[in-house]
Design a protein around this motif. Structure first.
Motif, PDB file in Angstrom:
ATOM      1  N   THR A   1      12.505   3.542 -15.200  1.00  0.00           N
ATOM      2  CA  THR A   1      13.394   2.750 -15.807  1.00  0.00           C
ATOM      3  C   THR A   1      12.596   2.334 -17.093  1.00  0.00           C
ATOM      4  O   THR A   1      11.625   1.816 -17.002  1.00  0.00           O
ATOM      5  CB  THR A   1      13.590   1.450 -14.937  1.00  0.00           C
ATOM      6  N   ALA A   2      13.680   2.299 -18.187  1.00  0.00           N
ATOM      7  CA  ALA A   2      13.079   2.235 -19.675  1.00  0.00           C
ATOM      8  C   ALA A   2      14.288   2.299 -20.430  1.00  0.00           C
ATOM      9  O   ALA A   2      15.316   2.874 -20.195  1.00  0.00           O
ATOM     10  CB  ALA A   2      11.886   2.939 -19.869  1.00  0.00           C
ATOM     11  N   VAL A   3      13.736   1.951 -21.715  1.00  0.00           N
ATOM     12  CA  VAL A   3      14.705   2.545 -22.771  1.00  0.00           C
ATOM     13  C   VAL A   3      14.044   3.786 -23.377  1.00  0.00           C
ATOM     14  O   VAL A   3      12.954   3.761 -23.694  1.00  0.00           O
ATOM     15  CB  VAL A   3      14.857   1.308 -23.784  1.00  0.00           C
ATOM     16  N   TYR A   4      14.785   4.666 -23.603  1.00  0.00           N
ATOM     17  CA  TYR A   4      14.589   5.861 -23.918  1.00  0.00           C
ATOM     18  C   TYR A   4      14.867   6.005 -25.529  1.00  0.00           C
ATOM     19  O   TYR A   4      16.090   6.035 -25.756  1.00  0.00           O
ATOM     20  CB  TYR A   4      15.098   7.172 -23.291  1.00  0.00           C
ATOM     21  N   TYR A   5      14.006   6.533 -26.277  1.00  0.00           N
ATOM     22  CA  TYR A   5      14.091   6.753 -27.517  1.00  0.00           C
ATOM     23  C   TYR A   5      13.998   8.133 -28.069  1.00  0.00           C
ATOM     24  O   TYR A   5      12.835   8.846 -27.988  1.00  0.00           O
ATOM     25  CB  TYR A   5      13.567   5.918 -28.649  1.00  0.00           C
ATOM     26  N   CYS A   6      14.880   8.733 -29.096  1.00  0.00           N
ATOM     27  CA  CYS A   6      14.528   9.900 -29.703  1.00  0.00           C
ATOM     28  C   CYS A   6      13.929   9.696 -30.752  1.00  0.00           C
ATOM     29  O   CYS A   6      13.973   8.852 -31.562  1.00  0.00           O
ATOM     30  CB  CYS A   6      16.020  10.762 -29.914  1.00  0.00           C
TER      31      CYS A   6
END
Length: 121
Positions: A90-95
């Motif tokens: 669970t997390a915010v995923y960044y490109c």
């Protein structure tokens, strides 16, 4: 300017799968590193999986065997296939794309807005 837009985040049960996509727009001369990072609340942003020069890949130990990155150069996209998801994912995923901008030949270090992945039963 290079713009990155992520999509595909959402709520999924433990053991489930999710696929994230990142679309890049703009002119890129060279890419040295391209892939995905994530940040959980109260924690440092960390590498998830990236392409480096020569199409080599780097993965966090915690996701090896479960996550796979891929890219489609024709569509200027990079994706993250996440299988056997766990609550700790669970997390915010960044490109992210790191390289050189076309024309100006200036440094490129672009980030998307992030997409939230929540793994919970």
């Amino acid at each position: 300017q290079v713009q990155l837009v992520e999509s595909g985040g959402g709520l999924v049960q433990p053991g489930g799968s999710l696929r994230l996509s990142c679309v890049a727009s703009g002119s890129i001369f060279s890419i040295y590193r391209m892939g995905w990072y994530r940040q959980a609340p109260g924690k440092q942003r960390e590498l998830v999986g990236t392409f480096t020069t020569g199409n080599r890949t780097n993965y966090a130990d915690s996701v090896k065997g479960r996550f796979t990155i891929s890219r489609d150069n024709a569509k200027n996209t990079v994706s993250l296939q996440m299988n056997d998801l766990k609550p700790e994912d669970t997390a915010v995923y960044y490109c992210n794309v790191f390289g050189v901008v076309s024309g100006s030949m200036s440094r490129l270090d672009a980030w998307g807005q992030g997409t939230l992945v929540t793994v919970s039963s």
